[in-house]
Design a protein around this motif. Structure first.
Motif: not given
Lengths: 146, 169
Positions: B45-47, B165-169
């Motif tokens: 989320e914040t990398q 569900r949700e790709p974050l990277l």
């Protein structure tokens, strides 16, 4: 809380005592993942997802079944007892056999007999049930606490 | 392997052994933490980075299998957590998570630079496989394994578009 360095972490893992007794097929419950790992052989494996609950481990060398991983164990068991209270009564005293757990899941699968996906999933359950039955694997008690 | 002791974390005494490493803290005492196995992980989320704890039972499971599995835990798990190729939050299938209404569990994956045989011999990464590490909603690493790659996208696990569900990277 501080994090370990990678070197510290690696040392901690490598210094964790190995089991003293020789390997035997067994099932262990991990509350952090609400999961059960059933190891048949200690081989290197790849994990293949069968359905929401079951992942099978297949040997990298031979493709044979060497274990399985079951998710959502307690939530599945809780739902099962709510739907079929006699199950709960039956298992109140004695141990829950892993093969029975798999069989209960098998009974909940929906589909038609000629449906390819259902046949594949049912075949995977048949394989793990056969092994768990042969090994007489019992579920750890904490996995079935409702 | 040297006989090095891991320093006590956060002022915890050396008496805190393997079985006693669990500590209740946060969220009205609902979260279980294992300070003796806390490591950094990439925070998508914040990398930035955040602390996750590796489940002692998962480490014991690796020890039960073979030395290669133990080395994967020691070296590949931190590597994938800290420099993943892909991260997803949440799983699509019903019953996939205990907390399906929560923020979702994290799945990290990567093809690492090596793998290990059962006897501990280092070798190239397994062909057509990718290493996955699973982190629950309490930031506890509860599982990791090699899974088949997606045939079209070798840097993704099979069925990734159906499972996560949700790709974050």
């Amino acid at each position: 809380m501080k994090a370990l360095t990678n070197d510290e972490f690696a040392r901690m893992v490598l210094e964790t005592p190995s089991p003293e007794e020789p390997f035997q097929p067994s099932a262990t419950y991990d509350p952090d993942g609400d999961c059960i790992e059933y190891l048949i052989r200690p081989d290197n494996f790849y994990a293949h997802r069968v359905d929401e609950l079951l992942t099978v481990y297949r040997s990298e060398d031979t493709g044979e079944l060497v274990g399985s991983f079951i998710k959502s164990v307690r939530s599945f068991w809780k739902k099962l007892i709510q739907q079929h209270p006699a199950f709960g009564i039956f298992y109140q005293e004695g141990p829950v056999l892993l093969s029975h757990f798999f069989f209960a899941r098998l009974l909940q699968l929906e589909g038609k007999p000629d449906q390819k996906e259902l046949r594949v999933v049912a075949a995977a359950y048949r394989e793990v049930i056969t092994h768990a039955d042969k090994d007489k694997i019992e579920l750890p008690r904490e996995a079935c606490a409702v | 392997m040297g006989n090095m002791d891991v320093k006590p974390i956060n002022g915890l005494s050396e008496e805190i052994g393997w079985q006693k490493a669990c500590e209740m803290e946060g969220d009205a005492g609902k979260k279980l933490w294992y300070p003796s196995s806390a490591i950094w992980a990439y925070e998508p989320e914040t990398q930035g980075k955040h602390i996750v704890c590796v489940s002692p039972r998962a480490i014991e499971r690796a020890r039960r299998r073979n030395i290669g599995a133990t080395l994967e835990c020691a070296y590949l798990v931190p590597n994938v957590l800290q420099a993943p190729r892909h991260v997803w939050r949440g799983l699509r299938w019903d019953d996939d998570e205990m907390f399906s209404n929560g923020p979702g569990w994290l799945s990290y994956c990567k093809i690492p630079t090596c793998s290990y045989r059962e006897d501990g011999t280092q070798q190239p990464p397994r062909p057509n496989r990718i290493f996955m590490v699973c982190v629950n909603v309490d930031a506890i690493v509860y599982n990791w394994w090699w899974v088949p790659c997606d045939p079209r996208n070798p840097e993704y696990p099979e069925q990734y578009d159906e499972r996560f569900r949700e790709p974050l990277l």
